[in-house]
Design an enzyme around this catalytic site. Structure first.
Site, PDB file in Angstrom:
ATOM      1  N   ARG A  15      -2.620   0.588  -4.296  1.00 29.71           N
ATOM      2  CA  ARG A  15      -2.687  -0.626  -3.497  1.00 29.71           C
ATOM      3  C   ARG A  15      -2.489  -1.847  -4.389  1.00 29.71           C
ATOM      4  O   ARG A  15      -2.913  -1.846  -5.554  1.00 29.71           O
ATOM      5  CB  ARG A  15      -4.027  -0.743  -2.770  1.00 29.71           C
ATOM      6  CG  ARG A  15      -4.193   0.217  -1.603  1.00 29.71           C
ATOM      7  CD  ARG A  15      -5.559   0.077  -0.948  1.00 29.71           C
ATOM      8  NE  ARG A  15      -5.719   1.010   0.159  1.00 29.71           N
ATOM      9  CZ  ARG A  15      -6.830   1.189   0.838  1.00 29.71           C
ATOM     10  NH1 ARG A  15      -7.916   0.488   0.493  1.00 29.71           N
ATOM     11  NH2 ARG A  15      -6.891   2.052   1.836  1.00 29.71           N
TER      12      ARG A  15
ATOM     13  N   ASP B 107      12.513   1.463 -17.178  1.00 32.39           N
ATOM     14  CA  ASP B 107      12.500   1.440 -15.713  1.00 32.39           C
ATOM     15  C   ASP B 107      12.854   0.036 -15.222  1.00 32.39           C
ATOM     16  O   ASP B 107      12.106  -0.586 -14.461  1.00 32.39           O
ATOM     17  CB  ASP B 107      11.135   1.872 -15.178  1.00 32.39           C
ATOM     18  CG  ASP B 107      11.198   2.243 -13.698  1.00 32.39           C
ATOM     19  OD1 ASP B 107      12.277   2.103 -13.094  1.00 32.39           O
ATOM     20  OD2 ASP B 107      10.157   2.640 -13.139  1.00 32.39           O
TER      21      ASP B 107
ATOM     22  N   GLU C  71       0.836  -1.190   0.000  1.00 37.05           N
ATOM     23  CA  GLU C  71       0.000   0.000   0.000  1.00 37.05           C
ATOM     24  C   GLU C  71       0.870   1.239   0.000  1.00 37.05           C
ATOM     25  O   GLU C  71       1.835   1.327   0.753  1.00 37.05           O
ATOM     26  CB  GLU C  71      -0.918   0.003   1.225  1.00 37.05           C
ATOM     27  CG  GLU C  71      -1.901   1.151   1.253  1.00 37.05           C
ATOM     28  CD  GLU C  71      -2.892   1.025   2.401  1.00 37.05           C
ATOM     29  OE1 GLU C  71      -3.854   1.804   2.437  1.00 37.05           O
ATOM     30  OE2 GLU C  71      -2.684   0.121   3.255  1.00 37.05           O
ATOM     31  N   GLY C  72       0.529   2.187  -0.862  1.00 34.01           N
ATOM     32  CA  GLY C  72       1.236   3.457  -0.916  1.00 34.01           C
ATOM     33  C   GLY C  72       0.310   4.592  -0.531  1.00 34.01           C
ATOM     34  O   GLY C  72      -0.678   4.407   0.192  1.00 34.01           O
ATOM     35  N   THR C  73       0.619   5.782  -1.029  1.00 37.64           N
ATOM     36  CA  THR C  73      -0.211   6.944  -0.725  1.00 37.64           C
ATOM     37  C   THR C  73      -1.580   6.832  -1.373  1.00 37.64           C
ATOM     38  O   THR C  73      -2.608   7.120  -0.755  1.00 37.64           O
ATOM     39  CB  THR C  73       0.486   8.227  -1.203  1.00 37.64           C
ATOM     40  OG1 THR C  73       1.788   8.303  -0.604  1.00 37.64           O
ATOM     41  CG2 THR C  73      -0.316   9.452  -0.816  1.00 37.64           C
ATOM     42  N   PHE C  74      -1.583   6.396  -2.645  1.00 44.51           N
ATOM     43  CA  PHE C  74      -2.860   6.257  -3.351  1.00 44.51           C
ATOM     44  C   PHE C  74      -3.016   4.899  -4.017  1.00 44.51           C
ATOM     45  O   PHE C  74      -4.114   4.536  -4.457  1.00 44.51           O
ATOM     46  CB  PHE C  74      -3.014   7.357  -4.407  1.00 44.51           C
ATOM     47  CG  PHE C  74      -1.985   7.283  -5.501  1.00 44.51           C
ATOM     48  CD1 PHE C  74      -2.201   6.521  -6.635  1.00 44.51           C
ATOM     49  CD2 PHE C  74      -0.797   7.998  -5.404  1.00 44.51           C
ATOM     50  CE1 PHE C  74      -1.256   6.455  -7.650  1.00 44.51           C
ATOM     51  CE2 PHE C  74       0.151   7.942  -6.408  1.00 44.51           C
ATOM     52  CZ  PHE C  74      -0.076   7.169  -7.537  1.00 44.51           C
TER      53      PHE C  74
END
Length: 570
Positions: free
Chosen positions: A314, A428, A309-312
């Site tokens: 998942r 990346d 889970e990150g800031t926005f």
């Protein structure tokens, strides 16, 4: 095996499969002498001894019932880091005529973090005459860590019942003499370098206005002084033209590509006028067309627990029921939270389906996408990997043997080779954008949510764009130019990540200084347990000029050959 000497009286000398498994990750015996035949490949290979392994066990036997005297000695390269080895047999005696074993204990002092060369010399006549006595030099490279004595904490005091202080005292006088000698040699080297530098500067004064290049021959490493070429310490022992060390060196030289024009733009042409292939970014393809073929009903997907889970963003473990199958699948789902912005949803979709429609064993495909109703967060459905994200997996690992590191590197290269053959660039390449299954089966993935889930890997340099600064090639960082050679640079950083079990590259360098630092020739340091052959492959990937870097296919060939040479030793 290569025959060095074979006589009427025979000897067996080997390391059994259990000990080889601990050192090399190979379930096979390592023979130095078999029925009197000397394996010079095995003698020419330096085996790295990990920090947690202190005891080396060897097995031998004199065959034919003949009396076979031996003389043995052990040399240590750095007695400050490694106490004098302790072995359980005499320096001079008779080789037993029955199968037997003997051991050598390598006890680190805990004072330094370094690699120590250890040479076990055995002189034993393998003939009825004592005139010709072959010398067997068995080489090891022991890894010692500061604060760890013999693989355990310094506070434990003794290792194997022997006081480290007593062992050091036995050779204190020798250490003093060696230190004085080394200091004298060091001062002579410094004086020679100062004279050489003075002469070189005097010759270069007429050209002071010319900028000095920062190619592979001028690279410096972060935290350790090492050039990308021949100045890197070499594990191979020089020998005749048939030796494994020389073969490895010659195949390594093939990685240096012949000069070609640098592909700086999509319209760059070669000196012959033929156009360079035009590579594209799969993120820029028609997303709507891809989503049309991937769209599935929301009712076919059931989200279970959150795995990342990150800031926005998942990442969920979920169950998906494909319309054409009877049994549901355990899958991984990338999505965003309720209330996420339109930009965040658009980025998830463009990056999440970048590999859709591409089928390859080393690429993680897309099973489907839930994009309706439009006001709900979109979900991208991927096949589930048993071990999850490669970076998180590495950070939870205790160690990887060389064979496993090479295997991971080759699998990512195969994925890149497929993309480049389709004229696609990844842009990346990193362990955070790979997943791993049982048996270290690795797949390269998209980079969707990577900025949110791994925020310390991305930085904004004032241009309102989060980029993987410390994985980017110099031309990509400075001019936003991307070519297959830029993917190769990033792959070199990925291999460094695998070798260091997920450490952060250039951790001590500010992101805003990366471009200037790379222009000065600074590169990542050789990991303490990294074979020289692998580190040289990395440094070739980090040459300043893109045209001088090896191609993906050349790297695959080189690493495959390196793996075959490793297999030949056992």
């Amino acid at each position: 095996m290569a025959v060095v000497d074979q006589c009427s009286s025979s000897l067996n000398l080997y390391v059994d499969s259990d000990d080889v498994k601990k050192l090399l990750g190979v379930n096979s015996q390592l023979w130095y002498v078999q029925n009197g035949t000397v394996n010079k490949y095995a003698l020419g290979y330096v085996v790295v001894v990990p920090p947690h392994v202190d005891l080396l066990t060897f097995h031998w036997q004199a065959l034919g019932g003949m009396t076979m005297p031996y003389n043995m000695s052990v040399q240590v390269g750095n007695r400050e880091a490694l106490a004098p080895p302790v072995y359980n047999i005499s320096d001079q005696s008779i080789v037993p005529t029955y199968p037997s074993s003997w051991t050598i204990r390598l006890i680190c002092t805990g004072k330094l973090t370094t690699q120590v060369d250890v040479t076990i010399t055995i002189k034993v006549p393998m003939s009825t005459s004592l005139v010709n006595t072959p010398t067997l030099n068995i080489r090891r490279k022991k890894i010692c860590l500061r604060g760890k004595v013999g693989g355990i904490s310094e506070r434990d005091g003794e290792v194997g019942g022997i006081s480290v202080e007593v062992l050091e005292a036995r050779h204190s006088t020798t250490v003093v003499y060696i230190t004085i000698s080394c200091l004298g040699v060091f001062l002579l080297v410094v004086a020679f370098l100062a004279i050489f530098n003075h002469i070189k500067n005097n010759k270069a004064r007429p050209n002071t206005g010319r900028r000095r290049g920062t190619g592979a021959s001028e690279q410096r490493t972060v935290g350790r002084s090492a050039a990308s070429g021949g100045n890197v310490p070499n594990n191979q022992v020089s020998g005749d033209s048939g030796g494994a060390g020389k073969t490895s060196q010659s195949s390594l030289s093939e990685l240096r590509r012949s000069p070609q024009p640098t592909n700086t733009t999509a319209t760059t042409t070669t000196t012959t006028g033929s156009p360079e292939p035009q590579y594209t970014d799969p993120r820029l393809s028609d997303i709507s067309a891809k989503l049309t073929g991937l769209s599935v009903n929301k009712e076919t997907l059931k989200l279970l627990e959150v795995e990342q889970e990150g800031t926005f963003g998942r990442v969920y473990h979920a169950v998906y029921q494909p319309p054409d199958q009877k049994q549901p699948l355990s899958v991984t789902v990338k999505t965003v939270i309720d209330g996420s912005s339109e930009v965040q949803r658009s980025v998830l979709l463009s990056e999440g389906v970048m590999l859709a429609g591409l089928n390859h064993d080393q690429l993680l495909g897309v099973l489907g996408a839930v994009v309706t109703p439009p006001e709900a967060p979109p979900c991208i459905i991927f096949p589930r990997s048993s071990q999850g994200n490669l970076k998180r997996f590495l950070q939870g690992c205790h160690t990887l043997v060389t064979r496993e590191v090479v295997g991971v590197g080759v699998q990512v290269l195969q994925a890149l080779s497929f993309l480049h053959s389709r004229l696609l660039l990844h842009k990346d390449v990193a362990t955070r954008n790979c997943v791993v299954d049982e048996g270290l089966h690795v797949k390269l993935t998209d980079c969707a949510l990577a900025r949110d889930l791994f925020p310390s890997d991305y930085h904004c340099l004032g241009d309102n764009e989060n980029r993987p600064i410390k994985w980017l090639a110099l031309e990509s960082l400075a001019h936003k130019v991307f070519t297959p050679a830029a993917d190769v640079w990033s792959w070199g950083v990925l291999l460094w990540e695998v070798m260091t079990l997920g450490q952060q590259p250039y951790a001590e360098i500010d992101p805003f200084e990366m471009s200037a630092v790379l222009r000065q020739g600074v590169r990542l340091a050789q990991p303490i347990n990294c074979p020289d052959e692998l580190f040289k492959a990395m440094t070739f990937c980090w040459t300043t000029a893109p045209r001088e870097r090896p191609t993906v296919d050349e790297l695959v060939i080189y690493l495959t050959n390196f793996q075959q040479h490793l297999d030949r030793y056992v």
